[in-house]
Motif scaffolding. Sequence first.
Motif, mmCIF file in Angstrom:
data_model
loop_
_atom_site.group_PDB
_atom_site.id
_atom_site.type_symbol
_atom_site.label_atom_id
_atom_site.label_comp_id
_atom_site.label_asym_id
_atom_site.label_seq_id
_atom_site.Cartn_x
_atom_site.Cartn_y
_atom_site.Cartn_z
ATOM 1 N N ASN A 165 30.997 43.348 46.690
ATOM 2 C CA ASN A 165 30.351 42.112 46.277
ATOM 3 C C ASN A 165 31.404 41.043 46.099
ATOM 4 O OD1 ASN A 165 27.810 43.362 46.548
ATOM 5 N ND2 ASN A 165 27.743 44.054 44.299
ATOM 6 N N GLU A 166 32.251 41.232 45.663
ATOM 7 C CA GLU A 166 33.620 40.358 45.567
ATOM 8 C C GLU A 166 33.880 39.761 46.904
ATOM 9 O OE1 GLU A 166 34.611 39.319 42.594
ATOM 10 O OE2 GLU A 166 33.888 41.034 41.503
ATOM 11 N N HIS B 124 30.603 37.601 47.835
ATOM 12 C CA HIS B 124 30.411 36.197 47.283
ATOM 13 C C HIS B 124 31.650 35.436 47.009
ATOM 14 C CE1 HIS B 124 26.256 37.841 46.135
ATOM 15 N NE2 HIS B 124 26.747 38.779 45.709
ATOM 16 N N ARG B 125 32.664 35.870 48.054
ATOM 17 C CA ARG B 125 34.006 35.338 47.828
ATOM 18 C C ARG B 125 34.498 34.845 46.643
ATOM 19 N NH1 ARG B 125 34.163 32.026 53.358
ATOM 20 N NH2 ARG B 125 32.871 32.999 54.710
ATOM 21 N N THR B 126 34.505 35.846 45.660
ATOM 22 C CA THR B 126 34.823 35.672 44.352
ATOM 23 C C THR B 126 36.295 36.553 44.025
ATOM 24 O OG1 THR B 126 33.292 37.507 43.614
ATOM 25 C CG2 THR B 126 32.854 35.174 43.407
ATOM 26 N N SER C 257 39.148 36.194 45.379
ATOM 27 C CA SER C 257 40.423 35.279 44.831
ATOM 28 C C SER C 257 40.355 34.770 43.487
ATOM 29 C CB SER C 257 40.249 34.080 45.914
ATOM 30 O OG SER C 257 39.246 33.360 45.536
ATOM 31 N N LEU C 258 39.131 34.602 42.917
ATOM 32 C CA LEU C 258 38.927 34.189 41.431
ATOM 33 C C LEU C 258 39.370 35.367 40.647
ATOM 34 C CD1 LEU C 258 36.044 31.975 41.598
ATOM 35 C CD2 LEU C 258 38.171 31.290 41.092
ATOM 36 N N LEU C 259 39.002 36.511 41.028
ATOM 37 C CA LEU C 259 39.116 37.687 40.322
ATOM 38 C C LEU C 259 40.652 38.119 40.223
ATOM 39 C CD1 LEU C 259 38.278 40.168 38.685
ATOM 40 C CD2 LEU C 259 38.055 41.334 40.949
ATOM 41 N N GLN D 54 43.006 35.760 37.899
ATOM 42 C CA GLN D 54 42.860 35.772 36.404
ATOM 43 C C GLN D 54 44.185 36.561 35.736
ATOM 44 O OE1 GLN D 54 40.154 34.630 34.859
ATOM 45 N NE2 GLN D 54 39.408 33.825 36.517
ATOM 46 N N MET E 185 38.351 29.600 47.804
ATOM 47 C CA MET E 185 36.944 29.905 47.637
ATOM 48 C C MET E 185 36.232 29.099 48.917
ATOM 49 S SD MET E 185 35.456 31.149 44.799
ATOM 50 C CE MET E 185 34.225 29.834 44.693
#
Length: 175
Positions: A16-17, A20-22, A24-26, A29, A164
């Motif tokens: 899912n990461e 949803h292309r998240t 890199s955000l994860l 952190q 992102m």
Amino acid sequence: GFFLGIPLLGPLSLGNEFQHRTLSLLLCQPVGRMEIWGEKLSVTVVAVVSAVLVFSLALRATSFQPARMELAFAGGWIVATIASATFWTLIARSTVGGVAVTIAVQFFIIIALNLAYWLHGTGYVSMDDTNVVSTGTFVFLGYAGVMLWLGRRTLARFQLTGGMAGDDLDRKSVV
């Protein structure tokens, strides 16, 4: 449901990461990657254990009662599915790819075991033979250990290209 549902639950947490292309955000952190890996693995374990409990309750309602050796083999298969999900999802970079490769590799292992027993001259693999089931369980648990190590190592060294926005900013819009 068992042979497709359990492998689907494994790659979902990381897949899912990617979807949803998240990711890199994860990964940016201020949390260690091993902590992220541990959290993703624990979520996967909880999801798979709850699905296995529901499946086992439904199985008790039927007349089919598997033997202990069959349950051990299924347990080894489930552990291998959970352990390999991180690695194959990171390699495939999608949930569907992670599921497909996880299932394909595990069926390849079953086919290789069947071929090894056939070449050895003992005949085809049978779930009634305790040597076959214990060997298969041992192979799946060994595979799970290697894949758990590889998944952890791959996430620790994973480099994501692009951000992102991805390719959206590179395209010129025609107005």
